[in-house]
Design an enzyme around this catalytic site. Structure first.
Site, PDB file in Angstrom:
ATOM      1  N   HIS A 140      -9.624  -0.647  -0.563  1.00 21.04           N
ATOM      2  CA  HIS A 140      -9.842  -1.885  -1.320  1.00 21.04           C
ATOM      3  C   HIS A 140     -11.107  -1.722  -2.131  1.00 21.04           C
ATOM      4  O   HIS A 140     -12.070  -1.109  -1.677  1.00 21.04           O
ATOM      5  CB  HIS A 140      -9.996  -3.081  -0.370  1.00 21.04           C
ATOM      6  CG  HIS A 140      -9.782  -4.390  -1.045  1.00 21.04           C
ATOM      7  ND1 HIS A 140     -10.764  -5.027  -1.740  1.00 21.04           N
ATOM      8  CD2 HIS A 140      -8.676  -5.174  -1.148  1.00 21.04           C
ATOM      9  CE1 HIS A 140     -10.292  -6.166  -2.238  1.00 21.04           C
ATOM     10  NE2 HIS A 140      -9.029  -6.274  -1.897  1.00 21.04           N
ATOM     11  N   ASP A 156      -1.911  -5.825   2.455  1.00 21.45           N
ATOM     12  CA  ASP A 156      -0.526  -5.385   2.220  1.00 21.45           C
ATOM     13  C   ASP A 156       0.025  -4.491   3.322  1.00 21.45           C
ATOM     14  O   ASP A 156       1.199  -4.150   3.310  1.00 21.45           O
ATOM     15  CB  ASP A 156      -0.464  -4.624   0.885  1.00 21.45           C
ATOM     16  CG  ASP A 156      -0.793  -5.551  -0.273  1.00 21.45           C
ATOM     17  OD1 ASP A 156      -1.660  -5.199  -1.085  1.00 21.45           O
ATOM     18  OD2 ASP A 156      -0.214  -6.650  -0.328  1.00 21.45           O
TER      19      ASP A 156
END
Ligand code: SDX
Length: 429
Positions: A306, A364
């Site tokens: 991320h 996710d």
């Protein structure tokens, strides 16, 4: 840089710029005057060190794995509230009272139908069109129907457009799914809550009564909360940039849907599940870990890493818990995909490559397993993300429009192309 100003030295000049300190997070150097004072731009492709705006909506501490919406931690919102409460909070800045919540639920619920002529749009798509392609088209087309809420200078119209978008996204996403599988559209029902309505619009058929599973509805509602907003991510930044030109809110949200679709962003949940299916069994994990580390291999461990989180994504932890709740409710005792995901996470979190780069599971990583177990096809995962993120896009768009200092976003560049040169007639080339 002192707490009040930052010095910029170029050639024989030193220029001071004001430093702004927020409620939380890093301070910023306001370099708005940099070009005017020095004839120099900053250069920051990918915005690794750039704060594009001031906002009061969401705060992320990537090192601590903290996510706050209007100051409230995501785990508390997901545990104690529902998605429409989170929507109210993101839009208005405070948690609603009982009366405010009832009124907001009522208003959203009664905007869930779409203009019946929109049904005809769908027949123009191939049946196997990706639901995100359908949503980009249909959401952009809302501007063709709702002329009474496209004047962004009118606060009343801005709010109606916001309510319409939040209310109609599930309906459009469900219609995209029904069209894809060749089943008739199912209209929303006003006596169902947001998540239950969406489940019914996706999975009910005219031949029998559809009974909403409350555990799955609660899980989906929580998944919507986890995906609602996330600071200035790529799709939100797209919505802000589109909105800064004065484009109508429906067009701005369509642009956000398009940006979310990318596999590095919201499209990762779909690709992540495909990756887990490609891996298939735990013994094949080392091969894929090696590929993820190989600079010559474009393969990445989807659902990992991320831009902001250099610790656990707090949403991933809640999603993991929700995943187990859903699998237990559905009596799925040993899902091979979950076994692969858990072992993949365990291995990656102990592997030097991932540890060194602070790559942790993101939102996710477990969402695909959960949504697949609930009956959604992989192609619908990003559309569900778009349904949830609509409120975040809208809240950020509204904040930008209502900012008295708002200007059209127009970045500059470092030009490294050809210098000026004379045109050469084709006969002489
Ligand atoms: C979302 O921004 C948001 O808030 C987004 C989001 C939201 O709610 O809006 O949180 C939603 O988009 C979550 C992210 C979903 N994407 C994926 O899961 C795709 C896989 N992840 C990566 O593509 C990547 O981690 C990004 C895109 C998420 C972040 O990329 P960055 O910040 O530009 O980091 P990078 O690509 O420069 O990676 C840094 C290093 C590189 O190695 P080196 O060049 O330093 O040797 O880490 C490596 C990368 O190669 N790396 C990975 C990796 N992610 C980064 N290596 C293997 N697998 C990965 N997943």
């Amino acid at each position: 840089m002192s707490a009040t100003s930052g010095s910029f030295h170029i050639d024989d000049k030193t220029v001071e710029f004001p430093v702004k300190v927020g409620t939380l997070g890093p301070p910023v150097v306001d370099i708005g005057q940099l070009y005017g004072k020095t004839g120099t731009f900053t250069f920051d492709p990918g915005f690794m060190s750039t704060a594009a705006c001031e906002s009061k909506i969401t705060y992320i501490d990537g090192d601590e794995g903290i996510l706050l919406h209007r100051g409230y931690p995501i785990d508390q919102l997901a545990e104690h509230g529902d998605f429409l409460e989170a929507c109210y909070l993101l839009l208005y800045g405070e948690l609603p009272t009982v009366a405010q919540k009832a009124d907001f639920d009522y208003r959203i619920t009664r905007h869930t139908m779409v203009h019946d002529q929109m049904n005809r749009f769908f027949s123009g798509f191939r049946r196997d069109a990706h639901p995100m392609a359908v949503m980009v088209g249909c959401v952009g087309a809302l501007a063709a129907f709702y002329h009474d809420s496209t004047d962004i200078s009118d606060p009343q119209q801005r709010m109606i457009a916001s309510l319409r978008m939040i209310a109609k996204m599930p309906t459009i996403a469900a219609m995209a799914y029904k069209y894809n599988i060749g089943q008739p559209f199912v209209y929303p029902k006003n006596d169902l809550d947001y998540a239950s309505n969406f489940l019914r619009m996706c999975f009910a058929v005219p031949c029998e009564e559809y009974k909403v599973n409350p555990v799955l509805a609660r899980a989906l509602d929580r998944i919507f909360i986890l995906h609602a907003d996330h600071e200035q991510n790529a799709s939100t930044s797209t919505v802000r940039l589109a909105g800064s030109t004065g484009a109508n809110p429906f067009a701005c949200i369509a642009a956000g849907i398009a940006a979310l679709w990318g596999p590095a962003h919201g499209g990762a949940n779909e690709i992540c599940l495909r990756m887990l299916m490609d891996i298939g069994t735990v013994d094949r994990i080392p091969h894929f870990i090696a590929r993820a580390k190989d600079k010559n291999d474009p393969f990445r461990l989807m659902g990992f890493g991320h831009r902001v989180y250099k610790n656990f994504d707090p949403r991933a932890k809640i999603m993991h818990k929700t995943c187990h709740e859903v699998l237990n409710e559905l009596g799925i005792k040993d899902d091979p995909l979950l076994d692969v995901a858990i072992e993949l996470e365990r291995i990656a979190l102990h592997d030097e490559y991932f540890v060194e780069r602070k790559l942790y599971p993101n939102v996710d990583f477990y969402s695909g397993i959960t949504l697949k177990a609930m009956g959604f096809p992989t192609t619908m995962f990003t559309s569900l993300f778009a349904v949830a993120r609509t409120v975040g896009w809208i809240a950020q768009w509204k904040e930008m429009i209502e900012d008295p200092n708002q200007k059209i976003g127009r970045p500059r560049q470092l030009y490294t192309g050809a210098p000026s040169r004379e045109y050469m007639p084709i006969s002489k080339r």
